[in-house]
Scaffold this motif. Structure first.
Motif, PDB file in Angstrom:
ATOM      1  N   PRO A  26      70.537 -37.718  36.309  1.00 27.96           N
ATOM      2  CA  PRO A  26      69.707 -36.663  35.916  1.00 27.96           C
ATOM      3  C   PRO A  26      68.885 -36.905  34.820  1.00 27.96           C
ATOM      4  O   PRO A  26      68.968 -37.756  33.760  1.00 27.96           O
ATOM      5  N   ARG A  27      68.011 -36.053  34.768  1.00 29.07           N
ATOM      6  CA  ARG A  27      66.848 -36.178  33.432  1.00 29.07           C
ATOM      7  C   ARG A  27      67.416 -36.315  32.198  1.00 29.07           C
ATOM      8  O   ARG A  27      67.172 -36.761  31.086  1.00 29.07           O
ATOM      9  N   THR A  28      68.502 -35.444  31.917  1.00 31.61           N
ATOM     10  CA  THR A  28      69.303 -35.255  30.835  1.00 31.61           C
ATOM     11  C   THR A  28      70.007 -36.063  30.306  1.00 31.61           C
ATOM     12  O   THR A  28      70.273 -36.435  29.197  1.00 31.61           O
ATOM     13  N   ARG A  30      69.300 -39.481  30.848  1.00 26.66           N
ATOM     14  CA  ARG A  30      68.221 -40.393  30.591  1.00 26.66           C
ATOM     15  C   ARG A  30      67.824 -40.015  29.199  1.00 26.66           C
ATOM     16  O   ARG A  30      67.797 -41.057  28.447  1.00 26.66           O
ATOM     17  N   ARG A  31      67.324 -38.860  28.944  1.00 23.75           N
ATOM     18  CA  ARG A  31      67.217 -38.564  27.490  1.00 23.75           C
ATOM     19  C   ARG A  31      68.324 -38.823  26.785  1.00 23.75           C
ATOM     20  O   ARG A  31      67.991 -39.186  25.484  1.00 23.75           O
ATOM     21  N   ALA A  32      69.599 -38.549  26.845  1.00 27.96           N
ATOM     22  CA  ALA A  32      70.575 -38.713  25.937  1.00 27.96           C
ATOM     23  C   ALA A  32      70.777 -40.347  25.909  1.00 27.96           C
ATOM     24  O   ALA A  32      71.087 -40.742  24.753  1.00 27.96           O
ATOM     25  N   ARG A  35      68.156 -41.399  23.369  1.00 23.70           N
ATOM     26  CA  ARG A  35      68.295 -40.874  22.040  1.00 23.70           C
ATOM     27  C   ARG A  35      69.644 -41.505  21.251  1.00 23.70           C
ATOM     28  O   ARG A  35      69.712 -41.604  20.071  1.00 23.70           O
TER      29      ARG A  35
END
Length: 323
Positions: A26-28, A30-32, A35
């Motif tokens: 999921p894109r979220t 990958r963002r996590a 970060r």
């Protein structure tokens, strides 16, 4: 009872992209993951900005600022204004500050090479095959670095002050007059304290570089008939050059930052005035005369001098290495 046949992978057929690749994350997530490093580095970056970058920026800004006080003590109002390079002109016009920079250059020309040679010799001796109890002596030589500079200066001052120093008493009994705190000798008394404190620290840096040399290099040199002296001169010294460059740069920067030793010896050495070193001069302007603009200009000039000297040394070292 029938058993369903187990599907057998067909041979000779490449797996499709859908079979070989993992399911798309999921894109979220990958963002996590992107970060996460910044979150872990955030405490360090915050402290780095607050304790390093911000003071530098404030000092640079304050070096271009002048404060005007109305009244004897500024009781009628205090205003600040842009002063341009006036503070730098005042700092460079101060003969005591300019003399302190020259004094530290002389200090560095003598003390830094002596300390680098001494720490290199100690490291080579401790890492030689015939060295006994290397760990004990390594810790003993490093121990002075663990003593705070204030305590080290106080301890050495007892050996410098007449009436307290056993060295002065013994020399006096032999008809030799020693004056460790005189105008011509106090600089080298400070150099002795600095050398005693930091030789062990620099020695450990050189030792770490020596331990990184592969054993095959030593074995090849011994096969070629190299003795201990030849091994140190032609193998070890060239390979520990990065460590020697690093310790020299640290020593150059530390020379211009000399502060604790002369400030404490001021109480027993009349030859040390309030502008004996560049840092001591900036400290005096800031906290004795409340002239923070000139003090900030002096701090910026000290940093620029350290940068220029380090850059020149690195440039000369790299040029020699290329040759």
């Amino acid at each position: 009872m029938t058993v369903a046949p187990t599907p057998v992978a067909r041979t000779g057929q490449r797996p499709t992209a859908a079979d070989s690749s993992s399911p798309a994350r999921p894109r979220t997530m990958r963002r996590a993951q992107n970060r996460a490093p910044w979150i872990l580095l955030a405490p360090f970056l915050l402290l780095f900005v607050l304790t390093f970058l911000l003071p530098i920026l404030v000092a640079i800004g304050q070096s271009f600022t002048a404060i005007d006080r109305e009244g004897l003590f500024g009781e009628e109002g205090v205003t600040s204004r842009f002063a341009g390079f006036d503070n730098y002109a005042l700092a460079l016009a101060n003969d005591g500050f300019v003399a302190s920079i020259g004094r530290m250059l002389l200090f560095g020309i003598v003390q830094v090479p002596v300390m680098i040679v001494l720490c290199t010799v100690l490291a080579l001796l401790l890492e030689s095959a015939s060295a006994k109890w290397p760990q004990f002596f390594r810790a003993a030589y490093f121990m002075p670095y663990g003593v705070p500079g204030v305590i080290a200066t106080i301890l050495w001052s007892f050996l410098y002050v007449p009436g307290l120093s056993p060295f002065i008493d013994v020399a006096g009994a032999l008809g030799i007059r020693l004056d460790f705190l005189g105008p011509d000798t106090v600089l080298w008394s400070i150099a002795n304290i600095v050398t005693w404190t930091y030789t062990g620290y620099n020695m450990l840096i050189v030792v770490a570089q020596l331990k990184s040399i592969p054993r095959e290099v030593y074995e090849a040199a011994r096969v070629d008939g190299a003795n201990a002296w030849r091994l140190a001169w032609t193998v070890q010294l060239p390979l520990i050059r990065p460590a020697l460059v690093l310790t020299t740069v640290f020593s150059i920067i530390g020379t211009l930052q000399l502060f604790v030793e002369p400030q404490l010896l001021q109480n027993v050495a009349p030859a040390i005035d309030s502008e004996y070193t560049p840092n001591l001069s900036a400290y005096t302007n800031a906290f004795a005369f409340n002239d923070y603009g000139v003090a900030s200009a002096q701090a910026v000039l000290i940093a620029l001098a350290a940068f220029v000297l380090s850059y020149v040394f690195l440039a000369l070292s790299n040029r020699k290495a290329k040759r």
